[in-house]
Design an enzyme around this catalytic site. Structure first.
Site, PDB file in Angstrom:
ATOM      1  CE1 TYR A 150     -33.279 -85.375   8.892  1.00 11.22           C
ATOM      2  CE2 TYR A 150     -35.009 -84.728  10.397  1.00 11.22           C
ATOM      3  CZ  TYR A 150     -33.705 -85.092  10.168  1.00 11.22           C
ATOM      4  OH  TYR A 150     -32.824 -85.175  11.220  1.00 11.22           O
ATOM      5  CG  ASN A 179     -34.225 -79.137  18.080  1.00  4.05           C
ATOM      6  OD1 ASN A 179     -35.129 -79.964  18.146  1.00  4.05           O
ATOM      7  ND2 ASN A 179     -34.263 -78.107  17.245  1.00  4.05           N
TER       8      ASN A 179
HETATM    9  P1  NAD Z   1     -24.812 -82.806   9.391  1.00  3.55           P
HETATM   10  O1  NAD Z   1     -25.507 -82.348   8.171  1.00  3.55           O
HETATM   11  O2  NAD Z   1     -23.747 -81.952   9.978  1.00  3.55           O
HETATM   12  O3  NAD Z   1     -24.211 -84.249   9.180  1.00  3.55           O
HETATM   13  C1  NAD Z   1     -24.692 -85.187   8.255  1.00  3.55           C
HETATM   14  C2  NAD Z   1     -23.513 -85.765   7.506  1.00  3.55           C
HETATM   15  O4  NAD Z   1     -23.988 -86.765   6.581  1.00  3.55           O
HETATM   16  C3  NAD Z   1     -22.771 -84.721   6.668  1.00  3.55           C
HETATM   17  O5  NAD Z   1     -21.382 -84.833   6.901  1.00  3.55           O
HETATM   18  C4  NAD Z   1     -23.136 -85.072   5.231  1.00  3.55           C
HETATM   19  O6  NAD Z   1     -22.142 -84.698   4.292  1.00  3.55           O
HETATM   20  C5  NAD Z   1     -23.343 -86.566   5.325  1.00  3.55           C
HETATM   21  N1  NAD Z   1     -24.200 -87.135   4.287  1.00  3.55           N
HETATM   22  C6  NAD Z   1     -25.405 -86.671   3.858  1.00  3.55           C
HETATM   23  N2  NAD Z   1     -25.898 -87.465   2.899  1.00  3.55           N
HETATM   24  C7  NAD Z   1     -24.977 -88.466   2.716  1.00  3.55           C
HETATM   25  C8  NAD Z   1     -24.913 -89.599   1.859  1.00  3.55           C
HETATM   26  N3  NAD Z   1     -25.893 -89.875   0.988  1.00  3.55           N
HETATM   27  N4  NAD Z   1     -23.827 -90.407   1.937  1.00  3.55           N
HETATM   28  C9  NAD Z   1     -22.809 -90.130   2.819  1.00  3.55           C
HETATM   29  N5  NAD Z   1     -22.827 -89.080   3.649  1.00  3.55           N
HETATM   30  C10 NAD Z   1     -23.903 -88.259   3.600  1.00  3.55           C
HETATM   31  O7  NAD Z   1     -25.953 -83.083  10.496  1.00  3.55           O
HETATM   32  P2  NAD Z   1     -25.836 -83.550  12.003  1.00  3.55           P
HETATM   33  O8  NAD Z   1     -26.562 -82.562  12.816  1.00  3.55           O
HETATM   34  O9  NAD Z   1     -24.471 -83.933  12.355  1.00  3.55           O
HETATM   35  O10 NAD Z   1     -26.759 -84.862  11.964  1.00  3.55           O
HETATM   36  C11 NAD Z   1     -26.239 -86.174  11.976  1.00  3.55           C
HETATM   37  C12 NAD Z   1     -27.373 -87.167  12.076  1.00  3.55           C
HETATM   38  O11 NAD Z   1     -28.115 -86.954  13.278  1.00  3.55           O
HETATM   39  C13 NAD Z   1     -28.377 -87.074  10.930  1.00  3.55           C
HETATM   40  O12 NAD Z   1     -28.772 -88.372  10.558  1.00  3.55           O
HETATM   41  C14 NAD Z   1     -29.542 -86.328  11.525  1.00  3.55           C
HETATM   42  O13 NAD Z   1     -30.747 -86.664  10.910  1.00  3.55           O
HETATM   43  C15 NAD Z   1     -29.492 -86.784  12.979  1.00  3.55           C
HETATM   44  N6  NAD Z   1     -30.109 -85.794  13.866  1.00  3.55           N
HETATM   45  C16 NAD Z   1     -29.451 -84.631  14.204  1.00  3.55           C
HETATM   46  C17 NAD Z   1     -30.075 -83.710  15.037  1.00  3.55           C
HETATM   47  C18 NAD Z   1     -29.408 -82.427  15.470  1.00  3.55           C
HETATM   48  O14 NAD Z   1     -30.032 -81.637  16.177  1.00  3.55           O
HETATM   49  N7  NAD Z   1     -28.167 -82.164  15.110  1.00  3.55           N
HETATM   50  C19 NAD Z   1     -31.372 -83.964  15.524  1.00  3.55           C
HETATM   51  C20 NAD Z   1     -32.013 -85.129  15.134  1.00  3.55           C
HETATM   52  C21 NAD Z   1     -31.369 -86.044  14.321  1.00  3.55           C
HETATM   53  N1  UDP Z   2     -36.337 -70.642  13.831  1.00  5.05           N
HETATM   54  C1  UDP Z   2     -36.426 -69.262  13.978  1.00  5.05           C
HETATM   55  N2  UDP Z   2     -35.500 -68.489  13.357  1.00  5.05           N
HETATM   56  C2  UDP Z   2     -34.484 -68.994  12.596  1.00  5.05           C
HETATM   57  C3  UDP Z   2     -34.387 -70.403  12.465  1.00  5.05           C
HETATM   58  C4  UDP Z   2     -35.339 -71.189  13.091  1.00  5.05           C
HETATM   59  O1  UDP Z   2     -37.324 -68.749  14.650  1.00  5.05           O
HETATM   60  O2  UDP Z   2     -33.674 -68.204  12.071  1.00  5.05           O
HETATM   61  C5  UDP Z   2     -37.325 -71.489  14.534  1.00  5.05           C
HETATM   62  C6  UDP Z   2     -37.999 -72.507  13.629  1.00  5.05           C
HETATM   63  O3  UDP Z   2     -39.135 -71.953  13.001  1.00  5.05           O
HETATM   64  C7  UDP Z   2     -38.355 -73.586  14.634  1.00  5.05           C
HETATM   65  C8  UDP Z   2     -37.251 -73.529  15.676  1.00  5.05           C
HETATM   66  O4  UDP Z   2     -36.643 -72.242  15.500  1.00  5.05           O
HETATM   67  O5  UDP Z   2     -39.576 -73.299  15.256  1.00  5.05           O
HETATM   68  C9  UDP Z   2     -36.198 -74.596  15.523  1.00  5.05           C
HETATM   69  O6  UDP Z   2     -35.786 -74.617  14.172  1.00  5.05           O
HETATM   70  P1  UDP Z   2     -34.628 -75.568  13.633  1.00  5.05           P
HETATM   71  O7  UDP Z   2     -34.635 -75.457  12.142  1.00  5.05           O
HETATM   72  O8  UDP Z   2     -33.371 -75.263  14.346  1.00  5.05           O
HETATM   73  O9  UDP Z   2     -35.041 -77.019  14.095  1.00  5.05           O
HETATM   74  P2  UDP Z   2     -36.389 -77.895  14.014  1.00  5.05           P
HETATM   75  O10 UDP Z   2     -37.539 -77.072  13.520  1.00  5.05           O
HETATM   76  O11 UDP Z   2     -36.045 -79.009  13.109  1.00  5.05           O
HETATM   77  O12 UDP Z   2     -36.582 -78.285  15.432  1.00  5.05           O
END
Ligand code: NAD
Ligand code: UDP
Ligand code: UDP
Length: 319
Positions: A150, A179
């Site tokens: 990732y 996040n």
């Molecule tokens: P999510 O998993 O809900 O959404 C991702 C979507 O992409 C899903 O609908 C999935 O089916 C689709 N997808 C995955 N692989 C695919 C492919 N090969 N072709 C077409 N579609 C595909 O996650 P999200 O939280 O909505 O995240 C959306 C974007 O934002 C992602 O790129 C993620 O890396 C980025 N992002 C999210 C967060 C967060 O906290 N939610 C933080 C940092 C970055």
């Molecule tokens: N985490 C936790 N309990 C859970 C899920 C996650 O303590 O059931 C912790 C995890 O180890 C991390 C933080 O919460 O330190 C955020 O995790 P998440 O997977 O949501 O996001 P990211 O690590 O990608 O920021």
């Protein structure tokens, strides 16, 4: 199709996911035509079923690792599993989605001269040695660990965006998302907010990894979507990368206690081993977003958690 007046035709990849579905909603409300492309790996039709009757909304099942030939004015590239549980399920596919997906969407943007925004991540900073993280920090990332598919995939995607910009003059925008939480998070994606809420509502133990003193900053989804729209509208010279997130910093233990309080749950906190490469602290410096986008998050954690808890109380959200 080309733009007609202020109305644009906009492609959202990953549009059936958590952030994507909120973005599609917002773009439709702003009067645009939206093409949602998703392979439904982690996204679901349920997230966008309320949009299906809208004549300005179109849904296409497609995997972005394969070429896509459509005519659009703007692209928001969100396709990629985002939670550790999901992106580690098939790590090779995760890298392919980030890298091949970026190449295909950039190739498309180049052909149709579309503006393109990349949903990058705070994970590009890895386990950061600089706190809070500014965009100028290059990161501290393990290239061969279980999070690397990732982290490195997203870093390579940023490289591709900047090379297409320099080499082909593409209009790019790179958002480094911290996040984010809210309604339509996947209930089983293992992310901390959804996990804690589901556990609290089911009266199960709240699983805190490690001692729970690692920190995160949590942004409510509506605030994040506003930053995306503002970033896309910036002048062409502004490419980012720009941090978008909420700088309020909480330990995971604090979050667990807040969720217990807001749900009125009787759940107990249980400590579990810390996963490897789990960053110790994370908090965005959003000075650039404030000045370039005139944006700052508005929804406090309690208010955002309350709305998210309401969503998870509805049994229809369970998958
Ligand atoms: P999510 O998993 O809900 O959404 C991702 C979507 O992409 C899903 O609908 C999935 O089916 C689709 N997808 C995955 N692989 C695919 C492919 N090969 N072709 C077409 N579609 C595909 O996650 P999200 O939280 O909505 O995240 C959306 C974007 O934002 C992602 O790129 C993620 O890396 C980025 N992002 C999210 C967060 C967060 O906290 N939610 C933080 C940092 C970055
Ligand atoms: N985490 C936790 N309990 C859970 C899920 C996650 O303590 O059931 C912790 C995890 O180890 C991390 C933080 O919460 O330190 C955020 O995790 P998440 O997977 O949501 O996001 P990211 O690590 O990608 O920021
Ligand atoms: N591509 C696409 N849709 C388009 C144009 C290109 O999916 O409308 C894909 C195409 O398959 C190619 C990739 O984007 O592999 C990169 O395109 P680019 O024009 O940069 O490179 P080239 O075609 O020269 O490999």
């Amino acid at each position: 199709m080309r733009s007609y007046g202020a109305r644009k035709r906009i492609l959202v990849t990953g549009g059936a996911g958590f952030l994507g579905s909120h973005l599609c909603e917002r773009l439709l409300a702003d009067g645009h035509d939206v093409l949602c492309v998703d392979n439904f790996f982690t996204g679901t039709k349920k997230n966008i079923e309320h949009l299906l009757g809208n004549p300005n909304f179109e849904l296409m099942r497609h995997d972005v690792t394969f070429p896509l030939y459509v005519e659009v004015d703007e692209i928001y590239n969100l396709a990629c599993p985002a939670s550790p549980v999901h992106y580690q399920y098939d790590p090779v596919q995760t890298t392919k989605t980030s890298v091949h997906g970026a190449i295909n969407m950039l190739g498309l943007a180049k052909r149709v001269k579309a503006k393109i925004l990349q949903a990058s991540t705070s994970e590009v900073y890895g386990d950061p040695e600089v706190h809070p993280q500014t965009e100028s920090y290059w990161g501290h990332v393990n290239p061969i660990g279980i999070r690397s598919c990732y982290d490195e995939g997203k870093r390579c995607a940023e490289t591709l965006f900047f090379d297409y910009h320099r080499q082909h003059g593409l209009r790019i925008k790179v958002a480094r998302i911290f996040n984010t939480y809210g309604p339509r998070m996947h209930p089983n994606d293992g992310r901390v907010v959804s996990n804690f809420i589901v556990q609290a509502l089911n009266g199960e133990a709240i699983t805190v990894f490690g001692e729970g003193n690692q920190t995160r900053s949590f942004c409510y989804v509506d605030d994040l979507i506003e930053s995306f729209v503002r970033l896309m509208a910036t002048p062409d010279e502004f490419t980012g990368p720009v941090n978008v997130g909420n700088p309020g910093e909480f330990t995971i233990l604090e979050l667990a206690r807040k969720v217990i309080e807001l749900t009125g749950s009787k759940s107990k906190i249980e400590f579990r081993p810390l996963p490897s490469d789990d960053p110790m602290q994370r908090k965005p410096d959003i000075a650039l977003a404030k000045s370039a986008l005139q944006w700052a998050p508005k929804v406090p954690l309690e208010a955002g958690l309350a709305r998210t808890i309401e969503y998870f109380r509805n049994p229809a959200c369970a998958v």
